[in-house]
Design an enzyme around this catalytic site. Structure first.
Site, PDB file in Angstrom:
ATOM      1  N   GLU A 125       0.861  -1.185   0.000  1.00  6.55           N
ATOM      2  CA  GLU A 125       0.000   0.000   0.000  1.00  6.55           C
ATOM      3  C   GLU A 125       0.894   1.230   0.000  1.00  6.55           C
ATOM      4  O   GLU A 125       1.878   1.298   0.746  1.00  6.55           O
ATOM      5  CB  GLU A 125      -0.905   0.013   1.227  1.00  6.55           C
ATOM      6  CG  GLU A 125      -1.750   1.275   1.365  1.00  6.55           C
ATOM      7  CD  GLU A 125      -2.596   1.285   2.635  1.00  6.55           C
ATOM      8  OE1 GLU A 125      -2.959   0.186   3.114  1.00  6.55           O
ATOM      9  OE2 GLU A 125      -2.877   2.377   3.156  1.00  6.55           O
ATOM     10  N   GLU A 130      -2.538  12.092   2.416  1.00  3.14           N
ATOM     11  CA  GLU A 130      -3.364  11.593   3.514  1.00  3.14           C
ATOM     12  C   GLU A 130      -2.999  12.278   4.827  1.00  3.14           C
ATOM     13  O   GLU A 130      -1.832  12.525   5.120  1.00  3.14           O
ATOM     14  CB  GLU A 130      -3.187  10.078   3.662  1.00  3.14           C
ATOM     15  CG  GLU A 130      -4.073   9.456   4.737  1.00  3.14           C
ATOM     16  CD  GLU A 130      -3.850   7.969   4.897  1.00  3.14           C
ATOM     17  OE1 GLU A 130      -4.821   7.241   5.185  1.00  3.14           O
ATOM     18  OE2 GLU A 130      -2.696   7.529   4.746  1.00  3.14           O
TER      19      GLU A 130
END
Length: 376
Positions: A125, A130
């Site tokens: 990932e 974010e």
């Protein structure tokens, strides 16, 4: 011969034709209800809006938002999460983002890339854009199973600050699911209020045999080779001409001896979503004086204050996936240009195109027609 070939161009109508809307229960236990494409479009959570940059594309900007009108969303505030249909491996991903969800308490926006070849985190990932709640800086993070660790680069080799080095989500000397993480420099407008005030920019993510590097280029500093569809990032693997690149040091650099990135990052898919609360935004709610002054818990605030989330939306000019020439992998749909005019909708009526054209929030009565209604 150019070093890269354009495999996928997700802009304008191409975006919604190549992304699936996720509608399952949020895997991060968020206070969110993800809706499907018809629901998102008919309720104004997904559609198109105009491009108001100084050099606008002739294609509409993709809008992905959240519900900001419904009170008492005890089952979770409606939102959007989309995943690319196509997968890729070694690649350069360019994302031109005009607006990201504003840093409002309770929000958890993310633009990320997830491996689909195995159960998480065995195929990797990559979190590119974010953070949570009222944060002001971006975090770049890798999550893997055991076997990937990054070097702490100094002396200008990366712009951000390395927080943790072991990408293993179960690393014994780090918190659970932390992975290896770089926090961007505080003067870089790569997140939140500063990002939106500058009309965003381009994130470039290079997934390579020898590592993963991520750049952020503010709107006024995008390299000419990107805008001219001839990207030339620096790199050592796959015989690319890194010495000729004009790109600066990456914001985040993940590599080091003994790593096998090809084995740990496989069949990657692009994901864009906005969650609320959950395992990060909810878990750190009490660490923000601003947030705790609003409500005792994240869930209470998100449920009772829909208007707070009016600016919690994505405006995306386009995403491109480039492959190395001669490399294996994702196939392609040709070297589409980000400035190619988009087609009319059914019957040639542009007002009936999927998504419509956005207007101010007070025209919410028009949302049912076809799409999100908002001026940037």
């Amino acid at each position: 011969m150019p070093a890269w070939t354009l495999s996928y161009d997700y802009s304008g109508e191409n975006f919604f034709n190549n992304f699936q809307f996720f509608t399952d229960t949020d895997p991060t236990k968020g206070h969110v209800k993800y809706v499907d494409l018809p629901t998102a479009n008919s309720t104004g959570l997904a559609g198109f809006i105009p491009d108001d940059t100084t050099t606008p594309s002739t294609k509409p900007v993709v809008y992905l938002g959240v519900d900001y009108t419904t009170p008492d969303t005890t089952a979770g505030r409606p939102s959007t999460r989309v995943t690319s249909n196509q997968t890729f491996n070694n690649a350069l991903i360019l994302a031109d983002i005009l607006h990201m969800p504003a840093p409002i308490c309770g929000s958890w926006p993310a633009y990320w890339i997830l491996g689909s070849a195995a159960t998480w985190p065995e195929a990797g990932e990559i979190d590119i854009l974010e953070n949570v709640n009222d944060a002001s800086t971006n975090k770049y993070t890798l999550h893997t199973d055991p076997g990937i660790a990054t070097t702490n680069y100094t002396g200008g080799a990366q712009k951000g600050h390395l927080e943790t080095t072991n990408c293993d989500v179960n690393a014994p000397d780090q918190g659970k699911n932390v992975g290896c993480s770089v926090t961007d420099a505080p003067d870089v407008p790569s997140y939140g209020t500063a990002f939106n005030a500058n009309k965003g920019g381009v994130f470039a993510t290079l997934i390579d045999t020898d590592g993963i590097r991520i750049w952020f280029f503010p709107r006024n500093a995008i390299p000419d080779d990107i805008t001219q569809n001839t990207p030339n990032p620096p790199g050592r693997a796959m015989n690319r001409p890194g010495a000729n690149s004009t790109w600066p040091a990456p914001n985040a650099r993940f590599d080091g001896p003994g790593n096998d990135f090809d084995a740990h990052f496989r069949d990657m898919q692009i994901i864009i979503n906005t969650a609320f609360c959950g395992e990060w935004a909810g878990a750190v709610w009490n660490s923000s004086e601003t947030c705790t002054s609003l409500a005792p818990t994240c869930e209470e605030y998100v449920s009772a204050n829909p208007a707070a989330f009016e600016d919690v939306y994505w405006a995306i000019r386009g995403i491109q996936v480039w492959e190395p020439v001669g490399g294996a992998g994702c196939g392609g749909n040709g070297a589409a240009n980000w400035t190619v005019p988009y087609p009319d909708g059914p019957g040639g009526n542009k007002n009936k195109r999927f998504g419509g054209v956005a207007g101010p929030a007070e025209r919410r009565s028009e949302v049912g027609r076809l799409g999100a209604k908002r001026d940037l």
